[in-house]
Design a protein around this motif. Structure first.
Motif, PDB file in Angstrom:
ATOM      1  N   GLY A  92       0.275   5.338   0.866  1.00 57.15           N
ATOM      2  CA  GLY A  92      -0.535   6.469   1.279  1.00 57.15           C
ATOM      3  C   GLY A  92      -0.012   7.750   0.652  1.00 57.15           C
ATOM      4  O   GLY A  92       1.084   7.772   0.079  1.00 57.15           O
TER       5      GLY A  92
ATOM      6  N   GLU B  34      -5.771   5.199   9.397  1.00 54.12           N
ATOM      7  CA  GLU B  34      -4.392   5.105   8.902  1.00 54.12           C
ATOM      8  C   GLU B  34      -4.192   3.986   7.889  1.00 54.12           C
ATOM      9  O   GLU B  34      -3.119   3.863   7.306  1.00 54.12           O
ATOM     10  CB  GLU B  34      -3.404   4.950  10.065  1.00 54.12           C
ATOM     11  N   ASP B  35      -5.214   3.163   7.672  1.00 56.28           N
ATOM     12  CA  ASP B  35      -5.154   2.154   6.616  1.00 56.28           C
ATOM     13  C   ASP B  35      -5.485   2.741   5.252  1.00 56.28           C
ATOM     14  O   ASP B  35      -5.369   2.063   4.226  1.00 56.28           O
ATOM     15  CB  ASP B  35      -6.119   1.004   6.913  1.00 56.28           C
ATOM     16  N   THR B  36      -5.915   3.983   5.237  1.00 54.66           N
ATOM     17  CA  THR B  36      -6.248   4.640   3.974  1.00 54.66           C
ATOM     18  C   THR B  36      -5.021   4.712   3.071  1.00 54.66           C
ATOM     19  O   THR B  36      -3.968   5.201   3.474  1.00 54.66           O
ATOM     20  CB  THR B  36      -6.783   6.058   4.239  1.00 54.66           C
ATOM     21  N   ALA B  37      -5.171   4.186   1.857  1.00 58.42           N
ATOM     22  CA  ALA B  37      -4.057   4.140   0.913  1.00 58.42           C
ATOM     23  C   ALA B  37      -4.543   3.527  -0.392  1.00 58.42           C
ATOM     24  O   ALA B  37      -5.666   3.013  -0.468  1.00 58.42           O
ATOM     25  CB  ALA B  37      -2.914   3.292   1.468  1.00 58.42           C
TER      26      ALA B  37
ATOM     27  N   GLN C 247      -8.149   1.954  -4.493  1.00 55.98           N
ATOM     28  CA  GLN C 247      -8.180   2.903  -3.381  1.00 55.98           C
ATOM     29  C   GLN C 247      -9.001   2.348  -2.227  1.00 55.98           C
ATOM     30  O   GLN C 247     -10.132   1.870  -2.411  1.00 55.98           O
ATOM     31  CB  GLN C 247      -8.788   4.228  -3.832  1.00 55.98           C
TER      32      GLN C 247
ATOM     33  N   THR D 202     -10.341   3.805   1.419  1.00 56.41           N
ATOM     34  CA  THR D 202     -10.484   4.989   2.251  1.00 56.41           C
ATOM     35  C   THR D 202     -11.271   4.623   3.502  1.00 56.41           C
ATOM     36  O   THR D 202     -12.392   4.100   3.399  1.00 56.41           O
ATOM     37  CB  THR D 202     -11.202   6.117   1.503  1.00 56.41           C
TER      38      THR D 202
ATOM     39  N   ASN E 136       3.719   8.967   0.774  1.00 52.27           N
ATOM     40  CA  ASN E 136       4.501   7.878   1.368  1.00 52.27           C
ATOM     41  C   ASN E 136       5.055   6.935   0.297  1.00 52.27           C
ATOM     42  O   ASN E 136       4.596   6.925  -0.839  1.00 52.27           O
ATOM     43  CB  ASN E 136       3.636   7.072   2.339  1.00 52.27           C
TER      44      ASN E 136
ATOM     45  N   ARG F 131       0.833  -1.190   0.000  1.00 51.09           N
ATOM     46  CA  ARG F 131       0.000   0.000   0.000  1.00 51.09           C
ATOM     47  C   ARG F 131       0.873   1.248   0.000  1.00 51.09           C
ATOM     48  O   ARG F 131       2.009   1.234   0.467  1.00 51.09           O
ATOM     49  CB  ARG F 131      -0.946   0.013   1.195  1.00 51.09           C
TER      50      ARG F 131
END
Length: 119
Positions: free
Chosen positions: A40, A88-91, A114, A116, A43, A38
């Motif tokens: 983000g 914080e898993d959003t990526a 994606q 979200t 990142n 993943r």
């Protein structure tokens, strides 16, 4: 050449679940390792979970206990079940295939899906 197509991303509330799936254009029994990475915003791309053709798995610390990677040899897919999702898993999640040839190793990537996590 291996083509990978991901599906299953979307918007989910914190604490919810999503299941990602990645379909391979070739027999996955010939692929040494399949995995989910993943990336983000701002990142680098990092591994989330990988599974070898022996069945062995590895997880990032952030994924342990919440995510499960599986491979379905009959359907040539690798799946990632994600539970207890956090913001914080959003990526963007990418499927990866690591193929060992006689004299080299090649990595193949899907286009990304994606995820979200937001209320």
């Amino acid at each position: 050449q291996v083509q990978l197509v991901e599906s299953g991303g979307g918007l989910v509330q914190p604490g919810g679940s999503l299941r990602l799936s990645c379909a391979s254009s070739v027999d996955i029994k010939s692929i040494y390792q399949l995995g989910w990475y993943r990336q983000g915003p701002g990142n680098v791309r990092r591994p989330v979970a990988t599974i070898r053709n022996t069945g062995g798995t590895d997880y990032a610390k952030s994924a342990e206990g919440r995510f499960t990677i599986t491979r379905d040899n009959a359907k040539n897919t690798v799946n990632l079940q994600m539970n207890s999702l956090k913001p914080e898993d959003t990526a963007v999640y990418f499927c990866n295939a690591e193929v060992k040839y006689t004299s080299r190793i090649e990595n193949y990537w899907g286009q990304g899906t994606q995820v979200t996590v937001s209320s």
